[in-house]
Design a protein around this motif. Structure first.
Motif, PDB file in Angstrom:
ATOM      1  N   SER A  87       0.985  -1.307   0.126  1.00  0.00           N
ATOM      2  CA  SER A  87      -0.058  -0.017   0.055  1.00  0.00           C
ATOM      3  C   SER A  87       0.812   1.418  -0.041  1.00  0.00           C
ATOM      4  O   SER A  87       2.107   1.111   0.228  1.00  0.00           O
ATOM      5  N   GLN A  88       0.153   2.499   0.022  1.00  0.00           N
ATOM      6  CA  GLN A  88       1.176   3.646  -0.030  1.00  0.00           C
ATOM      7  C   GLN A  88       1.878   3.665   1.355  1.00  0.00           C
ATOM      8  O   GLN A  88       2.927   4.236   1.328  1.00  0.00           O
ATOM      9  N   VAL A  89       1.231   3.205   2.539  1.00  0.00           N
ATOM     10  CA  VAL A  89       1.939   3.218   3.709  1.00  0.00           C
ATOM     11  C   VAL A  89       2.898   2.305   3.740  1.00  0.00           C
ATOM     12  O   VAL A  89       4.084   2.500   4.272  1.00  0.00           O
ATOM     13  N   SER A  90       3.036   1.031   3.174  1.00  0.00           N
ATOM     14  CA  SER A  90       4.250   0.450   2.788  1.00  0.00           C
ATOM     15  C   SER A  90       5.366   0.933   2.640  1.00  0.00           C
ATOM     16  O   SER A  90       6.570   0.872   3.172  1.00  0.00           O
ATOM     17  N   TRP A  91       5.145   1.836   1.409  1.00  0.00           N
ATOM     18  CA  TRP A  91       6.223   2.959   0.892  1.00  0.00           C
ATOM     19  C   TRP A  91       6.793   3.785   2.018  1.00  0.00           C
ATOM     20  O   TRP A  91       7.825   3.952   2.208  1.00  0.00           O
ATOM     21  N   GLU A  92       5.727   4.687   2.414  1.00  0.00           N
ATOM     22  CA  GLU A  92       6.140   5.542   3.505  1.00  0.00           C
ATOM     23  C   GLU A  92       6.847   4.947   4.544  1.00  0.00           C
ATOM     24  O   GLU A  92       7.499   5.758   4.857  1.00  0.00           O
ATOM     25  N   LYS A  93       6.452   3.996   5.173  1.00  0.00           N
ATOM     26  CA  LYS A  93       7.020   3.583   6.147  1.00  0.00           C
ATOM     27  C   LYS A  93       8.495   2.780   5.951  1.00  0.00           C
ATOM     28  O   LYS A  93       9.012   1.950   6.929  1.00  0.00           O
ATOM     29  N   GLY A  94       8.742   2.477   4.871  1.00  0.00           N
ATOM     30  CA  GLY A  94      10.039   1.792   4.266  1.00  0.00           C
ATOM     31  C   GLY A  94       9.798   0.277   4.553  1.00  0.00           C
ATOM     32  O   GLY A  94      10.708  -0.469   4.795  1.00  0.00           O
ATOM     33  N   MET A  95       8.533   0.012   4.522  1.00  0.00           N
ATOM     34  CA  MET A  95       8.310  -1.654   4.536  1.00  0.00           C
ATOM     35  C   MET A  95       8.037  -2.257   3.403  1.00  0.00           C
ATOM     36  O   MET A  95       8.146  -3.554   3.247  1.00  0.00           O
ATOM     37  N   ALA A  96       8.305  -1.510   2.234  1.00  0.00           N
ATOM     38  CA  ALA A  96       8.028  -2.207   0.908  1.00  0.00           C
ATOM     39  C   ALA A  96       9.032  -3.276   0.623  1.00  0.00           C
ATOM     40  O   ALA A  96       8.750  -4.305  -0.038  1.00  0.00           O
ATOM     41  N   ALA A  97      10.300  -3.072   1.051  1.00  0.00           N
ATOM     42  CA  ALA A  97      11.397  -4.024   0.824  1.00  0.00           C
ATOM     43  C   ALA A  97      11.210  -5.467   1.580  1.00  0.00           C
ATOM     44  O   ALA A  97      11.903  -6.438   1.126  1.00  0.00           O
ATOM     45  N   THR A  98      10.315  -5.173   2.485  1.00  0.00           N
ATOM     46  CA  THR A  98      10.397  -6.491   3.328  1.00  0.00           C
ATOM     47  C   THR A  98       9.457  -7.475   2.667  1.00  0.00           C
ATOM     48  O   THR A  98       9.497  -8.772   2.848  1.00  0.00           O
ATOM     49  N   GLY A  99       8.559  -7.183   1.435  1.00  0.00           N
ATOM     50  CA  GLY A  99       8.083  -7.938   0.629  1.00  0.00           C
ATOM     51  C   GLY A  99       6.643  -8.430   1.240  1.00  0.00           C
ATOM     52  O   GLY A  99       5.685  -8.527   0.779  1.00  0.00           O
ATOM     53  N   GLU A 156      -1.207   0.535   8.160  1.00  0.00           N
ATOM     54  CA  GLU A 156      -1.505  -0.256   7.163  1.00  0.00           C
ATOM     55  C   GLU A 156      -3.238  -0.354   6.947  1.00  0.00           C
ATOM     56  O   GLU A 156      -3.802  -0.462   5.874  1.00  0.00           O
ATOM     57  N   ILE A 157      -3.868  -0.763   7.960  1.00  0.00           N
ATOM     58  CA  ILE A 157      -5.144  -1.317   8.005  1.00  0.00           C
ATOM     59  C   ILE A 157      -5.911   0.025   7.491  1.00  0.00           C
ATOM     60  O   ILE A 157      -6.953   0.127   6.555  1.00  0.00           O
ATOM     61  N   ARG A 158      -5.632   1.237   8.348  1.00  0.00           N
ATOM     62  CA  ARG A 158      -6.278   2.186   7.856  1.00  0.00           C
ATOM     63  C   ARG A 158      -6.431   2.845   6.434  1.00  0.00           C
ATOM     64  O   ARG A 158      -7.387   3.069   5.640  1.00  0.00           O
ATOM     65  N   GLU A 159      -5.057   2.568   5.800  1.00  0.00           N
ATOM     66  CA  GLU A 159      -4.750   2.966   4.424  1.00  0.00           C
ATOM     67  C   GLU A 159      -5.641   1.976   3.687  1.00  0.00           C
ATOM     68  O   GLU A 159      -6.132   2.547   2.544  1.00  0.00           O
ATOM     69  N   ARG A 160      -5.179   0.759   3.929  1.00  0.00           N
ATOM     70  CA  ARG A 160      -6.003  -0.400   2.912  1.00  0.00           C
ATOM     71  C   ARG A 160      -7.455  -0.290   3.191  1.00  0.00           C
ATOM     72  O   ARG A 160      -8.338  -0.800   2.233  1.00  0.00           O
ATOM     73  N   MET A 161      -8.097   0.183   4.355  1.00  0.00           N
ATOM     74  CA  MET A 161      -9.600   0.254   4.489  1.00  0.00           C
ATOM     75  C   MET A 161     -10.087   1.599   3.958  1.00  0.00           C
ATOM     76  O   MET A 161     -11.316   1.906   4.195  1.00  0.00           O
ATOM     77  N   SER A 162      -9.195   2.576   3.370  1.00  0.00           N
ATOM     78  CA  SER A 162      -9.854   3.788   3.180  1.00  0.00           C
ATOM     79  C   SER A 162     -10.560   4.003   2.072  1.00  0.00           C
ATOM     80  O   SER A 162     -11.631   5.025   2.092  1.00  0.00           O
ATOM     81  N   GLY A 163     -11.041   2.980   1.162  1.00  0.00           N
ATOM     82  CA  GLY A 163     -12.218   3.093   0.479  1.00  0.00           C
ATOM     83  C   GLY A 163     -13.493   2.591   0.750  1.00  0.00           C
ATOM     84  O   GLY A 163     -14.669   2.794   0.261  1.00  0.00           O
ATOM     85  N   ASN A 164     -13.355   2.495   2.280  1.00  0.00           N
ATOM     86  CA  ASN A 164     -14.881   2.075   3.122  1.00  0.00           C
ATOM     87  C   ASN A 164     -15.184   3.237   3.943  1.00  0.00           C
ATOM     88  O   ASN A 164     -14.248   3.151   4.853  1.00  0.00           O
TER      89      ASN A 164
END
Ligand code: FES
Ligand code: FES
Length: 254
Positions: free
Chosen positions: A190-202, A210-218
């Motif tokens: 998600s966008q938060v994965s990149w912002e928090k530097g977690m993208a590289a963890t896979g 992460e939950i808030r960002e990924r549920m932001s469409g609801n």
């Protein structure tokens, strides 16, 4: 061919002349024959305009006429064959034709998430998805998540954490959270994965951000967000393997 100008005629001459063509090739008209000709011409134009208007109206009727398209869709494990207007959305097909009213119509514009369902394991806004595009798809709605009287892990978590008030947004929230957990399992970022530097963890941990960002469409107009986040966190922690059904077209995260 030209019409002799009136200025070259003597007074009364026009009335006396017979209509026709002069030796010089001029078109000769009396006042009477001119008025008669103009009347005929106007009638012709009117008749032509009528035909144009008629054709235009017929074309508008044709454009507005329903075009029926047949699809076969598996909905909550049951194959459904439907022949509906090509403009029918999945949401209207569910609610108006199959009596599956669990999916809610909030905005009907893809903005609130109340209509969220799963198509081949992916969450979609049913109000923006045309049924005609779903031939061969597997659709899971809120009605298809439980196994008999046994709630899915996400449903149970929402109940346990009181993740709703009026409940209008809840079917969409639960479908969305169900897909979210599968997406995270498959390493979707998600966008938060990149912002928090977690993208590289896979496979970023499902933090509250992460939950808030990924549920932001609801959207929840009751503001039950803290309990919704708690419910999703708990369901994810339980390794909530949701009742998505198998996907024949697109595996989640593929
Ligand atoms: Fe579909 Fe609001 S009803 S997003
Ligand atoms: Fe009422 Fe979410 S619980 S809108």
């Amino acid at each position: 061919m030209s019409i002799a100008p009136c200025s070259e005629r003597q007074d009364g001459e026009l009335d006396d002349m017979k209509p026709g063509v002069t030796e010089d090739g001029e078109l000769r008209l009396t006042r009477r024959s001119f008025v008669q000709s103009a009347g005929v011409l106007a009638a012709g134009v009117a008749a032509g305009a009528g035909k144009v208007a008629e054709a235009q109206a017929a074309s508008e009727v044709r454009a507005g006429a329903p075009r029926i398209h047949a699809v076969t869709v598996t909905i909550n494990g049951k194959q459904q064959q439907m022949s509906l207007d090509t403009r029918t959305t999945l949401l209207d097909a569910l609610r108006e034709h199959l009596d599956l009213t669990g999916s809610k119509k909030g905005c009907d514009h893809g903005q609130c998430g109340a209509c969220t369902v799963l198509v081949d394991g992916r969450r979609v806004n049913a109000c923006l998805t045309l049924l005609a595009t779903l031939d061969g798809a597997q659709v899971t709605t809120i009605e298809g998540l439980a196994q008999g009287d046994t709630l899915s892990p996400v449903q149970a978590a929402f109940l346990h954490h009181d993740g709703f008030q009026c409940g209008y947004c809840t079917p969409g929230q639960i479908c969305s959270a169900t897909a979210l957990i599968e997406e995270q399992k498959h390493g979707m970022l998600s966008q938060v994965s990149w912002e928090k530097g977690m993208a590289a963890t896979g496979r970023p941990e499902l933090s509250d951000d992460e939950i808030r960002e990924r549920m932001s469409g609801n959207i929840c107009r009751c503001g039950a967000y803290p309990n919704i986040v708690a419910a999703v966190r708990a369901a994810a922690g339980m390794g909530a393997a949701a009742s998505l059904g198998s996907s024949s077209r697109n595996e989640v995260g593929a």
